[in-house]
Motif scaffolding. Structure first.
Motif, mmCIF file in Angstrom:
data_model
loop_
_atom_site.group_PDB
_atom_site.id
_atom_site.type_symbol
_atom_site.label_atom_id
_atom_site.label_comp_id
_atom_site.label_asym_id
_atom_site.label_seq_id
_atom_site.Cartn_x
_atom_site.Cartn_y
_atom_site.Cartn_z
ATOM 1 N N THR A 62 9.694 5.767 0.230
ATOM 2 C CA THR A 62 9.098 6.366 -0.976
ATOM 3 C C THR A 62 8.179 7.510 -0.574
ATOM 4 O O THR A 62 8.175 8.583 -1.178
ATOM 5 N N SER A 90 -0.581 5.006 4.432
ATOM 6 C CA SER A 90 -0.014 4.948 3.076
ATOM 7 C C SER A 90 -0.164 3.527 2.534
ATOM 8 O O SER A 90 -0.899 2.721 3.082
ATOM 9 N N CYS A 91 0.566 3.212 1.476
ATOM 10 C CA CYS A 91 0.334 1.930 0.775
ATOM 11 C C CYS A 91 1.093 0.705 1.289
ATOM 12 O O CYS A 91 0.601 -0.392 1.102
ATOM 13 N N GLY A 93 -3.822 8.426 3.054
ATOM 14 C CA GLY A 93 -3.372 9.153 1.857
ATOM 15 C C GLY A 93 -2.805 8.175 0.849
ATOM 16 O O GLY A 93 -2.116 8.559 -0.084
HETATM 17 FE FE1 SF4 Z 1 3.870 5.916 -2.926
HETATM 18 FE FE2 SF4 Z 1 1.776 4.914 -1.652
HETATM 19 FE FE3 SF4 Z 1 3.613 6.264 -0.262
HETATM 20 FE FE4 SF4 Z 1 1.989 7.537 -1.957
HETATM 21 S S1 SF4 Z 1 1.373 6.460 -0.106
HETATM 22 S S2 SF4 Z 1 4.196 7.818 -1.787
HETATM 23 S S3 SF4 Z 1 1.720 6.024 -3.591
HETATM 24 S S4 SF4 Z 1 3.934 4.315 -1.326
#
Ligand code: SF4
Length: 423
Positions: free
Chosen positions: A49, A110-111, A142
């Protein structure tokens, strides 16, 4: 307190919302930061993603040699944390082997839970040790859980502060301009500061990792962007002093911003006027054409970039626009004090977001133009509402005198187009 401050929004109530948000994450900042620090590389440690987001956001840009990539750490790679660290080391080794020109490598968190479990600051230290002195490795987050899209720049610059050199004894005093600006804007500001006798002037981020500006006691800094709370705090902890000012957006903001530095350097009013008058008067004249198109129109800001308040101030005071609502993802009262003082009394300010409720307010207000993120722009356009993508205001040089008319045109153009279509 000035008359404007007494009339402005310094103590105005703010509608605070904590609901569903429609904003990009801090990875987006890579799209403009990678063009700025030309020997840096941004390695997103994330999922498919994340890779997709920065690729599609970067799709609007033309670049010769990409200076960002994604190391995809997903469940398939994860037999354990050690494997993920090995995978990261392998990707970094490959990258630095292929691109020996990289002097500064950012690992950008990231997440995904696999990434959150990885200790990226430890990984950065380990890799910095392996590649010193050729390449320095830093990390920041980020992640969409922690950052909205401009906060990625804040996190990146705050990560740079600890490695900035300390001022040398002969560099007793300097001005640091903080926040990524277009090079054309930076050059204009440098010329004006030189003419005013303010300096030496340095910029953060620099154009090269080899040219990191010094920061410490004796450094006075101006914020060129309104979303740099963590960076400002890190600089203050180093002993640097923030010069409060509005942001350099529009003729009024640019004048006040330059004046803050000029005052700190003891420049007399007459000298200040002589230096800035030609550029300021040219900018004022260039704005007139757009004022005719924008005067009396109403704008609604969804919270996205944190640029909303300075833009609202410019559009209302210099372009004659009405402010239906000014939303911001986060309101830093101290950094925004000079801006709030200039907003018309009674402006509806909101912080955070509950997107459905805000969409209802927007429809009720029926503004002439809405400033919002890409996710909201399409549905609003489908309802016949004219929009402006807030991200465009980050990609386009809008600060300073010579850009003031370009900024006004960014708002005028979609409305003129809409009016033509209606005719
Ligand atoms: Fe999606 Fe989180 Fe990756 Fe940003 S950091 S693209 S919100 S998964």
């Amino acid at each position: 307190m000035s008359e404007a401050a007494a009339l402005g929004c310094v103590d105005a109530p703010v509608l605070r919302e904590r609901g569903q948000r429609e904003v990009f994450c801090g990875l987006t900042g890579i799209i403009w930061l990678h063009r700025k620090i030309q020997d840096a590389f941004f390695l997103v440690v994330g999922s498919r993603t994340c890779a997709h987001l920065i690729q599609s956001a970067a799709g609007v840009m033309i670049f010769a040699e990409p200076r960002f990539a994604t190391a995809i750490i997903d469940e398939r790679d994860l037999a354990g944390l050690a494997d993920a660290n090995d995978e990261l080391d392998r990707v970094v080794a490959q990258l630095l082997d292929r691109r020996p020109d990289i002097r500064l490598l950012f690992l950008v968190g990231s997440c995904p839970s696999e990434v959150i479990k990885l200790d990226l600051s430890r990984a950065a230290q380990r890799l910095s040790g392996s590649y010193a002195p050729r390449t320095r490795v830093l990390n920041y987050s980020g992640s969409g859980i922690e950052t909205t899209f401009t906060q990625g720049e804040d996190a990146c610059l705050a990560a740079l502060v600890p490695i900035l050199p300390r001022p040398t004894p002969d560099e007793a005093r300097s001005l640091l301009v903080v926040g990524a600006l277009g090079e054309v804007v930076e050059d204009q500001f440098r010329r004006l500061f030189d003419a005013l006798g303010v300096g030496p002037v340095r910029f953060l981020p620099p154009r090269s990792a080899a040219d990191l500006p010094a920061a410490g006691p004796g450094t006075q800094f101006l914020l060129a962007q309104p979303f740099l709370a963590d960076t400002a705090r890190a600089l203050e902890q180093r002993g640097a002093t923030w010069l409060p000012a509005p942001f350099p957006v529009g003729v009024e903001g640019t004048t006040a911003w330059l004046r803050a530095a000029a005052t700190a350097w003891g420049v007399r009013d007459a000298a200040f006027e002589t230096v800035i008058a030609p550029a300021r008067d040219r900018a004022r004249a260039a704005l007139q054409r757009y004022r005719a198109q924008l005067d009396g129109k109403r704008v609604f800001f969804f919270p996205d970039s944190q640029l909303e308040i300075p833009l609202a101030r410019f559009l209302s005071r210099e372009m004659g626009m009405g402010l239906a609502e000014v939303g911001t993802p986060y309101l830093h009262r101290q950094h925004m004090a000079a801006e709030l003082a200039l907003l018309p009394a009674g402006t509806v300010l909101s912080e955070g977001q509950d997107v459905d409720r805000q969409l209802d307010r927007c429809r009720d207000a029926a503004p002439d133009i809405v400033v919002c993120g890409l996710g909201l722009a399409n549905p609003l356009e489908a309802e016949g509402i004219t929009t402006k993508w807030s991200i465009e205001l980050l990609f386009t040089p809008i600060q300073g005198f010579d850009q003031a008319a370009d900024l006004a045109e960014l708002f005028a153009r979609p409305m003129v187009r809409r009016d033509r279509l209606r005719v």
